[in-house]
Design an enzyme around this catalytic site. Structure first.
Site, short mmCIF file in Angstrom:
data_model
loop_
_atom_site.label_atom_id
_atom_site.label_comp_id
_atom_site.label_asym_id
_atom_site.label_seq_id
_atom_site.Cartn_x
_atom_site.Cartn_y
_atom_site.Cartn_z
N GLY A 233 -94.44 -64.93 29.60
CA GLY A 233 -95.85 -64.84 29.20
C GLY A 233 -95.90 -63.88 28.04
CG HIS A 234 -93.62 -64.11 25.08
ND1 HIS A 234 -92.57 -64.58 24.35
CD2 HIS A 234 -93.08 -63.63 26.25
CE1 HIS A 234 -91.45 -64.39 25.04
NE2 HIS A 234 -91.74 -63.83 26.19
CD GLN B 231 -87.48 -65.00 31.07
OE1 GLN B 231 -86.59 -65.60 30.49
NE2 GLN B 231 -88.71 -65.48 31.14
CG ASP C 246 -93.85 -58.71 31.34
OD1 ASP C 246 -93.90 -59.82 30.81
OD2 ASP C 246 -93.88 -58.54 32.57
P1 GDP Z 1 -93.93 -59.96 26.41
O1 GDP Z 1 -93.71 -60.83 27.59
O2 GDP Z 1 -92.74 -59.12 26.09
O3 GDP Z 1 -94.42 -60.70 25.20
O4 GDP Z 1 -95.07 -58.93 26.83
P2 GDP Z 1 -96.45 -59.29 27.61
O5 GDP Z 1 -97.34 -59.99 26.67
O6 GDP Z 1 -96.16 -59.94 28.91
O7 GDP Z 1 -96.95 -57.85 27.97
C1 GDP Z 1 -97.19 -56.88 26.99
C2 GDP Z 1 -98.65 -56.43 27.10
O8 GDP Z 1 -98.83 -55.26 26.35
C3 GDP Z 1 -99.63 -57.43 26.51
O9 GDP Z 1 -100.83 -57.36 27.21
C4 GDP Z 1 -99.81 -56.94 25.07
O10 GDP Z 1 -101.07 -57.31 24.52
C5 GDP Z 1 -99.74 -55.46 25.27
N1 GDP Z 1 -99.17 -54.68 24.17
C6 GDP Z 1 -98.13 -54.98 23.35
N2 GDP Z 1 -97.85 -53.93 22.55
C7 GDP Z 1 -98.74 -52.96 22.86
C8 GDP Z 1 -98.94 -51.62 22.40
O11 GDP Z 1 -98.23 -51.10 21.55
N3 GDP Z 1 -99.95 -50.92 22.99
C9 GDP Z 1 -100.75 -51.45 23.96
N4 GDP Z 1 -101.72 -50.69 24.47
N5 GDP Z 1 -100.58 -52.69 24.41
C10 GDP Z 1 -99.58 -53.44 23.87
P1 IMO Z 2 -91.49 -62.33 29.64
O1 IMO Z 2 -90.82 -63.27 28.67
C1 IMO Z 2 -91.24 -60.14 33.39
C2 IMO Z 2 -89.01 -62.01 36.65
C3 IMO Z 2 -89.79 -62.46 37.87
C4 IMO Z 2 -88.73 -62.28 38.96
C5 IMO Z 2 -87.45 -62.71 38.24
C6 IMO Z 2 -87.06 -64.17 38.45
O2 IMO Z 2 -92.95 -62.47 29.67
O3 IMO Z 2 -91.01 -60.95 29.46
P2 IMO Z 2 -88.03 -66.50 37.65
O4 IMO Z 2 -89.42 -67.02 37.54
O5 IMO Z 2 -87.31 -66.44 36.36
O6 IMO Z 2 -87.25 -67.19 38.72
O7 IMO Z 2 -88.19 -64.99 38.16
O8 IMO Z 2 -87.69 -62.49 36.85
N1 IMO Z 2 -89.49 -62.56 35.36
C7 IMO Z 2 -90.16 -61.85 34.46
N2 IMO Z 2 -90.61 -60.58 34.50
N3 IMO Z 2 -91.41 -60.88 32.28
C8 IMO Z 2 -90.95 -62.15 32.23
O9 IMO Z 2 -90.99 -62.88 31.09
C9 IMO Z 2 -90.32 -62.70 33.36
N4 IMO Z 2 -89.79 -63.91 33.65
C10 IMO Z 2 -89.27 -63.81 34.88
O10 IMO Z 2 -90.91 -61.64 38.08
O11 IMO Z 2 -88.60 -60.93 39.28
MG MG Z 3 -94.56 -61.23 29.45
#
Ligand code: GDP
Ligand code: IMO
Ligand code: MG
Length: 420
Positions: free
Chosen positions: A39-40, A221, A12
């Site tokens: 979840g991107h 991840q 994340d």
């Molecule tokens: P990912 O899994 O690495 O793609 O990240 P996620 O989408 O799960 O979580 C990142 C969250 O931070 C999302 O809600 C993005 O919209 C938000 N985000 C990404 N970059 C920034 C930033 O520079 N500032 C803020 N405030 N939010 C951001």
């Molecule tokens: P993105 O790509 C954050 C974490 C889960 C758990 C562990 C194992 O959005 O960054 P799994 O479902 O793979 O068996 O879970 O890894 N986890 C993540 N945490 N971002 C993710 O993906 C994750 N994918 C799995 O919360 O701790």
């Molecule tokens: Mg994510």
């Protein structure tokens, strides 16, 4: 030529946004591992969308997107995602390809994931319960079914055999779930998948590379969740690091050029497991609320804490990171002071490496404190306009990690990114 974007923490880090931002410079964007546990989040024309399996280049009309062999694919989730992107005007039939070697997640994998977590009680991993672990177990156990198998006339027989095997495992767990209710949508989704552009991913991508096309590999991840180098057993089941790009797409290591590592300006983790710099006080609550730190896949509140340079240095080492992107810098706007963990105290001794088994250790993070900038930076588009306090913070990171921070993301929006 292949560049890689991957997360250096516990996921994340903002990979989706950054891949979407950089996609304009590439011809092909490919996911190499993970599955719908990811979840991107992207903002496209101010509309939020969360991608789980489709690469984050999908909103660039002229780019090819590939789901690589290292991914485990849930056809039901893919179908839903395709509907969602189609509603936003994407012609996924044209530019989304899937490798025939990609393993399928079956409904029983999801049930097994649940059963396994329940059996662990308080030691549970905190899995997203998307069937990731059991699907990779069937891959390494040489039982799994792959996307290419869908085109084989014996697919149903193979499926039934595997389902029976899984049922015996579920019985051993004493786990009951009506899987037939999941199977209906699963078989519908398989029909949908059969109509996809299913390709031999390794030839497909290598041909593009030899034609001089630019490839961007998108990680899911983060490095601290890697099955080998993460905080085992509290990890995911795939190789989330740059080495995973080679096996997850079928490309040679010499083809990889830039390894772009993403770190938040602080740190988060969702699920169980060690997190030395976690803050369970009001600063942690502040980061969670200001950063909207709730899981993009499960909605769970994320654990929040200070940036951990011991872990980041380790992640830079195992990935060969050549440049850094720091995301969510704007979330620190409201803080009087910022902390950076630059070593651990373990059994009274100062250490600057990641120990073998973090979860069995009492780790005290040692911090250096910086003055906060106390200014809204979200509208800044030139690094020269950033506050001096941020300069000091970034200079410290650059010197410590010996890898330059090249970009700072200062908001979730597509263009909220500043070149350093
Ligand atoms: P990912 O899994 O690495 O793609 O990240 P996620 O989408 O799960 O979580 C990142 C969250 O931070 C999302 O809600 C993005 O919209 C938000 N985000 C990404 N970059 C920034 C930033 O520079 N500032 C803020 N405030 N939010 C951001
Ligand atoms: P993105 O790509 C954050 C974490 C889960 C758990 C562990 C194992 O959005 O960054 P799994 O479902 O793979 O068996 O879970 O890894 N986890 C993540 N945490 N971002 C993710 O993906 C994750 N994918 C799995 O919360 O701790
Ligand atoms: Mg994510």
């Amino acid at each position: 030529m292949v560049d890689v974007i991957l997360g250096l923490q516990w996921g994340d880090e903002g990979k989706g946004k950054i891949v979407d931002f950089f996609a304009k410079n590439y011809d092909l964007i490919a996911r190499f591992q993970g599955g719908p546990n990811a979840g991107h989040t992207l903002y496209v024309n101010d509309k939020k969308i969360v991608l789980h399996q489709i690469p984050s280049g999908i909103f660039h009309e002229d780019k090819i997107n590939l789901i690589g062999n290292g991914v485990v694919l849930d056809a039901v989730t893919l179908k839903k995602e395709c509907d969602a992107v189609a509603e936003m005007g994407v012609d996924y039939r044209k530019n989304l390809f899937i490798s025939e070697r990609t393993h399928l997640i079956l409904p029983t994998h999801r049930a097994l994931d649940k059963a396994s977590e329940l059996s662990k009680g308080t030691d549970k991993i905190g899995s997203t319960l998307k069937g990731i672990g059991p699907a990779y177990m069937d891959k390494t156990g040489r039982n799994g079914l792959r996307v290419g198998d869908l085109l084989d006339k014996n697919f149903t027989t193979q499926y039934i055999r595997l389902r029976l095997k899984h049922q015996r495992l579920l019985d051993n767990f004493n786990f009951q779930e009506d899987i037939s209710k999941w199977e209906e949508e699963f078989f519908e989704a398989l029909e949908f998948l059969r109509e996809f552009k299913i390709v031999n991913g390794e030839y497909f991508i290598n041909e593009k590379i030899s034609q001089g096309k630019r490839v961007l590999a998108e990680g899911a991840q983060g490095s601290m969740l890697d099955v080998d180098f993460g905080t085992f057993p509290y990890v995911t089941s795939s190789s989330t690091i740059s080495a995973g790009v080679c096996s997850g797409l079928g490309i040679a290591p010499q083809k990889i050029k830039e390894v772009i590592g993403i770190t938040k300006a602080y740190c988060t983790r969702v699920g169980s497991g060690p997190f030395p710099t976690e803050l369970t006080d009001e600063t942690g609550d502040f980061l969670r609320n200001a950063g909207n730190e709730f899981g993009s896949t499960t909605g769970r509140p994320r654990r929040c804490g200070w940036i951990d340079l011991v872990a980041l240095q380790f992640a830079c080492m195992i990935n060969g990171v050549t440049q850094l992107v720091m995301t969510k810098a704007d979330i620190l706007d409201g803080l009087d002071e910022l902390k950076v963990c630059n070593s651990y105290k373990i059994n009274g001794e100062e250490k600057n490496y990641i120990p073998f088994q973090m979860s069995r250790m009492d780790i005290e993070p040692l911090y250096k404190t910086f003055e906060g900038w106390k200014r809204d930076i979200s509208a800044i588009s030139h690094y020269g306009d950033m506050p001096g306090q941020m300069n000091t913070y970034i200079d410290y990171l650059n010197n410590f990690l010996k890898v330059p921070v090249k970009y700072i993301s200062n908001g979730p929006g597509r263009e909220q990114i500043v070149t350093v």
